[in-house]
Design an enzyme around this catalytic site. Structure first.
Site, PDB file in Angstrom:
ATOM      1  N   CYS A   1     -12.280  -3.323  24.823  1.00 57.45           N
ATOM      2  CA  CYS A   1     -12.190  -1.865  24.945  1.00 57.45           C
ATOM      3  C   CYS A   1     -13.553  -1.237  24.627  1.00 57.45           C
ATOM      4  O   CYS A   1     -13.941  -1.151  23.460  1.00 57.45           O
ATOM      5  CB  CYS A   1     -11.124  -1.327  23.995  1.00 57.45           C
ATOM      6  SG  CYS A   1     -11.022   0.463  23.982  1.00 57.45           S
TER       7      CYS A   1
ATOM      8  N   CYS B   1     -13.331   2.039  22.579  1.00 60.23           N
ATOM      9  CA  CYS B   1     -13.037   1.834  21.151  1.00 60.23           C
ATOM     10  C   CYS B   1     -14.268   1.313  20.402  1.00 60.23           C
ATOM     11  O   CYS B   1     -14.538   1.725  19.279  1.00 60.23           O
ATOM     12  CB  CYS B   1     -11.913   0.819  20.967  1.00 60.23           C
ATOM     13  SG  CYS B   1     -10.544   0.986  22.093  1.00 60.23           S
ATOM     14  N   ASP B   2     -14.979   0.376  21.011  1.00 65.09           N
ATOM     15  CA  ASP B   2     -15.992  -0.375  20.260  1.00 65.09           C
ATOM     16  C   ASP B   2     -17.431  -0.131  20.701  1.00 65.09           C
ATOM     17  O   ASP B   2     -18.366  -0.587  20.023  1.00 65.09           O
ATOM     18  CB  ASP B   2     -15.700  -1.887  20.375  1.00 65.09           C
ATOM     19  CG  ASP B   2     -14.319  -2.237  19.840  1.00 65.09           C
ATOM     20  OD1 ASP B   2     -13.888  -1.571  18.881  1.00 65.09           O
ATOM     21  OD2 ASP B   2     -13.680  -3.144  20.383  1.00 65.09           O
TER      22      ASP B   2
END
Ligand code: NAP
Length: 327
Positions: A136, A139-140
């Site tokens: 992701c 997200c990261d």
């Protein structure tokens, strides 16, 4: 039969397919409960931006998911944060079992459990998940500002996420097993125009080199020449497709060889009253708009199914509490 507590419809999963099913079910006056184990919105929450939802040329994934949730709530849809552990088909009604032990009896079930990122299956992939390996970018990606990352895959996700990562990272290597991308042309054109993205064609990531600080490099093998190289990267992002989340699909429901549920054009499975929608369902393309369309179709079909059961006299009278709450 015992009609007490029997409701019309349980929707398992709160992504675009499940939420749209909820909207249409409420509009059809079905007593409906939607069960979602994590945040409603599903995979859309993980997209930085969505550019192919009609009427919204560019909208954040999280924002679109929040709008869908809000829309469903305006109809009074009961959304419960619960994990479903089993869906048991029955002749008189179906039973949906929750992790806490509760059992919900229902005329119809819509399975909207979506899919999960496919794994590469190489050594270290799971061990270094969260320590440089990610599925992701939204997200990261933040953790890789000014760093170098490798992205694996050649589809819409890999290219879209590479473009997102290029805004943060110093260098993005897009490693693809062929020399042609599968992604839509508009994304391909953008990626080719992005100077921070370098393509590594006909190649597989075969290994991960890491230490206590996380990923340090990936091992790459050219499928045509057999040549191997080590690419120094700080992160490895894997976008090689999805696998259907079919663990809750009851035995007896027909699936294809890849584990996607086979339905008719109303999203009905071969078991009466059980429907499958969105990324769980076997179909030509997987898009948010198609997931939503599936949800609509299944809810309309479920409404017809429930009405025909009631017309046949099956629990036509609402339960004494007014068909109300399960809690
Ligand atoms: P996908 O379209 O199935 O593409 C997966 C990619 O990973 C392919 O390029 C495939 O290579 C490669 N791959 C598969 N297994 C591999 C392995 N073991 N090792 C190395 N490479 C591997 O998956 P996706 O990109 O996640 O997209 C899933 C669905 O969501 C698609 O229908 C897509 O259109 C849709 N989607 C749409 C959007 C959008 O419209 N903006 C955004 C994201 C996703 P090959 O090409 O050689 O098969």
């Amino acid at each position: 039969m015992n009609c007490e507590g029997l409701i019309d419809l349980v929707i398992v999963g709160g992504g675009p397919a499940g939420l749209t099913a909820g909207i249409y079910a409420m509009r059809a006056a079905l007593h409906t409960v939607l069960l979602e184990r994590s945040a409603p919105g599903g995979q859309v929450n993980l997209s930085e931006a969505v550019e192919n939802w009609p009427g919204e040329p560019h909208i954040g994934g999280g924002e679109l998911a929040a709008k869908m949730l809000e829309h469903a709530r305006t109809y009074g849809l009961e959304i419960r944060s619960e994990e479903v552990v089993a869906v048991e088909p029955g002749l008189e009604c179906h039973t949906v079992r929750l992790a806490g032990g509760e059992a919900i009896r229902t005329h119809a079930v819509i399975l909207a459990t979506g899919g999960s990122p496919r794994k590469l299956g190489i050594p270290g992939e799971l061990e270094y998940y969260g320590k440089g390996v990610s599925y992701c970018a939204v997200c990261d990606g933040f953790f890789f500002r000014g760093k170098t990352v490798a992205v694996v895959g050649g589809g819409d996700s890999a290219v879209e996420e590479s473009l997102y990562l290029a805004k943060l990272a110093r260098q993005v290597y897009l490693v693809h097993r062929r020399d042609q991308l599968r992604a839509s042309m508009i994304l391909q054109q953008r990626a080719r125009a992005e100077c921070k993205i370098a393509f590594v064609w006909n190649s597989l990531v075969t290994g991960i080199r890491a230490d206590a600080g996380g990923v340090q490099a990936v091992e790459i093998e050219n499928r045509l020449s057999g040549d191997r190289q080590v690419l120094a990267v700080d992160g490895l992002f894997v976008f090689i497709g999805f696998e259907p989340n079919n663990a809750l699909v009851p035995a007896g429901v027909r699936m294809n060889a890849e584990g996607y549920v086979i339905t008719d054009e109303t999203c009905a499975t071969n078991l009466p009253g059980i429907y499958a929608v969105g990324d769980l369902r076997a179909k030509y393309a997987r898009q948010i708009v198609i997931a939503a369309a599936d949800g609509c179709t299944a809810a309309l079909a479920a409404a017809h199914y429930v009405e025909s059961r009631k017309a046949a006299g099956v629990c036509a009278v609402p339960p004494p509490d007014g068909g109300g709450k399960l809690r």
